[in-house]
Design an enzyme around this catalytic site. Structure first.
Site, PDB file in Angstrom:
ATOM      1  N   LYS A   1       0.828  -1.209   0.000  1.00 48.09           N
ATOM      2  CA  LYS A   1       0.000   0.000   0.000  1.00 48.09           C
ATOM      3  C   LYS A   1       0.859   1.255   0.000  1.00 48.09           C
ATOM      4  CE  LYS A   1      -3.792  -0.099   2.576  1.00 48.09           C
ATOM      5  NZ  LYS A   1      -4.731  -0.341   3.718  1.00 48.09           N
TER       6      LYS A   1
ATOM      7  N   GLY B   1      -8.187   6.723  -2.852  1.00 50.85           N
ATOM      8  CA  GLY B   1      -8.913   6.305  -4.049  1.00 50.85           C
ATOM      9  C   GLY B   1      -8.470   4.945  -4.585  1.00 50.85           C
TER      10      GLY B   1
ATOM     11  N   GLU C   1       1.148  -4.901   4.451  1.00 50.93           N
ATOM     12  CA  GLU C   1       0.405  -5.467   5.578  1.00 50.93           C
ATOM     13  C   GLU C   1      -0.287  -6.742   5.161  1.00 50.93           C
ATOM     14  OE1 GLU C   1      -2.009  -1.999   6.669  1.00 50.93           O
ATOM     15  OE2 GLU C   1      -3.648  -2.686   5.411  1.00 50.93           O
TER      16      GLU C   1
ATOM     17  N   ARG D   1     -11.974  14.535   7.037  1.00 48.36           N
ATOM     18  CA  ARG D   1     -12.853  15.439   6.274  1.00 48.36           C
ATOM     19  C   ARG D   1     -14.261  14.861   6.278  1.00 48.36           C
ATOM     20  NH1 ARG D   1     -13.445  11.715   2.266  1.00 48.36           N
ATOM     21  NH2 ARG D   1     -11.558  10.643   1.652  1.00 48.36           N
TER      22      ARG D   1
HETATM   23  P1  ADP Z   1      -7.641   4.277  -0.115  1.00 44.49           P
HETATM   24  O1  ADP Z   1      -7.233   5.356   0.841  1.00 44.49           O
HETATM   25  O2  ADP Z   1      -6.834   4.272  -1.370  1.00 44.49           O
HETATM   26  O3  ADP Z   1      -9.128   4.246  -0.357  1.00 44.49           O
HETATM   27  P2  ADP Z   1      -7.787   2.194   1.912  1.00 44.49           P
HETATM   28  O4  ADP Z   1      -6.657   1.968   2.836  1.00 44.49           O
HETATM   29  O5  ADP Z   1      -8.987   2.930   2.435  1.00 44.49           O
HETATM   30  O6  ADP Z   1      -7.253   2.917   0.588  1.00 44.49           O
HETATM   31  O7  ADP Z   1      -8.277   0.800   1.327  1.00 44.49           O
HETATM   32  C1  ADP Z   1      -9.273   0.740   0.344  1.00 44.49           C
HETATM   33  C2  ADP Z   1      -9.807  -0.676   0.228  1.00 44.49           C
HETATM   34  O8  ADP Z   1      -8.753  -1.606  -0.075  1.00 44.49           O
HETATM   35  C3  ADP Z   1     -10.442  -1.210   1.493  1.00 44.49           C
HETATM   36  O9  ADP Z   1     -11.771  -0.822   1.647  1.00 44.49           O
HETATM   37  C4  ADP Z   1     -10.289  -2.712   1.275  1.00 44.49           C
HETATM   38  O10 ADP Z   1     -11.295  -3.184   0.403  1.00 44.49           O
HETATM   39  C5  ADP Z   1      -8.959  -2.832   0.569  1.00 44.49           C
HETATM   40  N1  ADP Z   1      -7.852  -3.098   1.536  1.00 44.49           N
HETATM   41  C6  ADP Z   1      -6.971  -2.195   2.033  1.00 44.49           C
HETATM   42  N2  ADP Z   1      -6.105  -2.789   2.901  1.00 44.49           N
HETATM   43  C7  ADP Z   1      -6.447  -4.091   2.967  1.00 44.49           C
HETATM   44  C8  ADP Z   1      -5.949  -5.238   3.685  1.00 44.49           C
HETATM   45  N3  ADP Z   1      -4.905  -5.167   4.529  1.00 44.49           N
HETATM   46  N4  ADP Z   1      -6.568  -6.415   3.507  1.00 44.49           N
HETATM   47  C9  ADP Z   1      -7.626  -6.547   2.650  1.00 44.49           C
HETATM   48  N5  ADP Z   1      -8.132  -5.520   1.942  1.00 44.49           N
HETATM   49  C10 ADP Z   1      -7.563  -4.301   2.086  1.00 44.49           C
END
Ligand code: ADP
Length: 449
Positions: free
Chosen positions: A158, A164, A200, A292
């Site tokens: 990540k 997004g 992660e 926000r």
């Molecule tokens: P962004 O800020 O780009 O929206 P997020 O961290 O909110 O990213 O993650 C967006 C989506 O990605 C989550 O709702 C989930 O579906 C998936 N996701 C993120 N991290 C994980 C993880 N460790 N395991 C499984 N799915 C994940």
């Protein structure tokens, strides 16, 4: 209370903020790019200032131009909406230095939560459970593979600056690591000019459940219960609802406590969202915080019967909150209506809307800035409307949503309405037994009527 608020945004959220300001007796200033001269937020604000050409970098993301508009209109508050500069610590700082109130958190709070690696470290210190993974950013592929083996595959790479759904890659074995690393870094660099990556554990079949919180200037933080945002495509939300069909009163207490703890740990001021992943055993892990107002805030407004923008403006003006949490009294659901061709890979479909009829009736709400004759510009986000329905039960809410979608007529461009109609008929969705992998089990071709 504020005298005049400038809304540093466009589209439905700009209109949404103007509505609440009018009800509160606050004057409003719209800013707009040349592409948005015919937009409703420009028409309904008390004053409007054109701040530049269509590209966001020369308009809605251009801080000097926005500050010039603040100055000439003598606004004493700036509402950033969502997206654009809403989580930009520098913008919050410049507002502070210019003596205009940024309706959102301080730059210090944004910095603590905007960077995902720093946010995770802050949450660990506050005793909030986080997804197991690397401590800080990864240095190279070798270190990444080592950590992946320690926590066990599958893992997810990540972007620390992420948003997004950009810069994320799932890796299931050592051999895949390097290619995923390269493409995640490239995407992160292009999207955020920051290619910092962390790893992660990939939580399998998780639900995305987030808690709305609000904090005031006196250290009080409360939660306003959850929204389930598990229906996503490429990590982007399509449908949100509250309460979550997966929620139990015990889990809500536990997650709500963790969300409040998260907010208190940074003395959070304003409305914010704590996002969690919840596995099938109902273990939950902090994922990130959004500092926000969010796109899906109306879902919460409908179930607790409060105006969140009003609450946000009140805390920014220094009014304390009541101190008690809020719980859902209804069931509400939101479908994001995007100008996209669902049968063509969800390709953006900007252009002129020839006819437009939005659904109405009891329990139906449409937040939109578009109308018949409006041209959807190609420069910005493709969301053109949010359809929100509420009812006593989830079943009734789905039936109302089906009825409302049937009434929605948008001609001239392609939209995601057919997609939502199809989801509302899907047995798995209706049963409430789904997770963020729902779209992998779903074939869009089955939606062709
Ligand atoms: P962004 O800020 O780009 O929206 P997020 O961290 O909110 O990213 O993650 C967006 C989506 O990605 C989550 O709702 C989930 O579906 C998936 N996701 C993120 N991290 C994980 C993880 N460790 N395991 C499984 N799915 C994940």
């Amino acid at each position: 209370m504020f005298n005049k608020i400038l809304i540093a945004n466009r589209g439905e959220i700009a209109l949404r903020v103007i509505r609440t300001c009018k009800e509160m007796g606050i004057k409003t200033v719209a800013i707009y790019s040349k592409a948005d001269a015919d937009s409703l937020h420009v028409r309904f604000a008390d004053e409007a200032v054109c701040i530049g050409p269509p590209p966001s970098s020369e308009s809605y993301l251009n801080i000097p131009r926005i500050m010039a508009a603040v100055e000439i209109t003598n606004a004493d508050g700036v509402h950033p909406g969502y997206g654009f500069l809403s989580e930009n610590a520098n913008f919050s700082e410049i507002c502070r230095q210019s003596g205009v109130k940024f309706i959102g958190p301080t730059p210090e709070m944004i910095n603590k939560m905007g960077d995902k690696v720093t946010a995770k470290e802050t949450m660990i210190k506050a005793g909030v459970p986080v997804v197991p993974g690397s401590e800080g950013l990864l240095k190279d592929v070798k270190q990444g593979i080592k950590i992946a083996n320690q926590i066990g595959y599958p893992v997810i790479l990540k972007a620390t600056a992420g948003g997004g759904g950009k810069g994320m890659r799932i890796v299931t074995k050592d051999d895949e690591f390097e290619a995923a690393w390269d493409s995640a870094r490239k995407e992160a660099k292009a999207s955020f000019t920051n290619d910092g990556i962390y790893v992660e554990k990939y939580v399998e079949e998780p639900r995305h459940i987030e808690f709305q919180i609000i904090g005031d200037q006196f250290g009080n933080v409360i939660h306003l219960s959850e929204r389930d945002c598990s229906i996503q495509r490429r990590h982007q939300k399509l449908i949100e609802e509250s309460p979550s069909p997966f929620m139990t009163p015990e889990l809500r207490e536990k997650m709500g406590d963790a969300a409040v703890k998260a907010g208190k740990s940074i003395n959070y001021e304003g409305v914010g969202t704590i996002e969690f992943l919840v596995d099938k055993y109902r273990n939950f892990y902090f994922m990130e915080m959004n500092t926000r107002i969010q796109v899906e805030h109306p879902v919460t407004e409908e179930v607790i019967d409060h105006d969140l923008i009003k609450e946000q403006i009140k805390v920014a003006a220094g009014i304390p909150i009541s101190g008690k949490n809020y719980y859902p009294k209804m069931h509400a659901m939101e479908c994001r209506i995007n100008a996209e061709d669902v049968f063509n890979g969800f390709r953006p479909s900007p252009g002129k809307i020839n006819s437009f009829h939005s659904p109405k009736g009891h329990g139906v709400r449409v937040d939109t800035h578009v109308y018949a004759g409006y041209t959807v510009p190609p420069y910005y986000d493709s969301m053109i409307a949010k359809l929100i329905c509420k009812a006593q039960t989830r079943d009734e809410c789905i039936k109302k949503m089906q009825r409302a979608l049937d009434e929605f007529v948008i001609e001239g461009i392609k939209t995601t309405v057919p997609f939502h109609k199809c989801i509302m008929k899907n047995e798995k969705f209706k049963s409430g037994d789904f997770n963020t992998g729902f779209m992998n089990t779903f074939s869009i071709d089955d939606c062709i009527e």
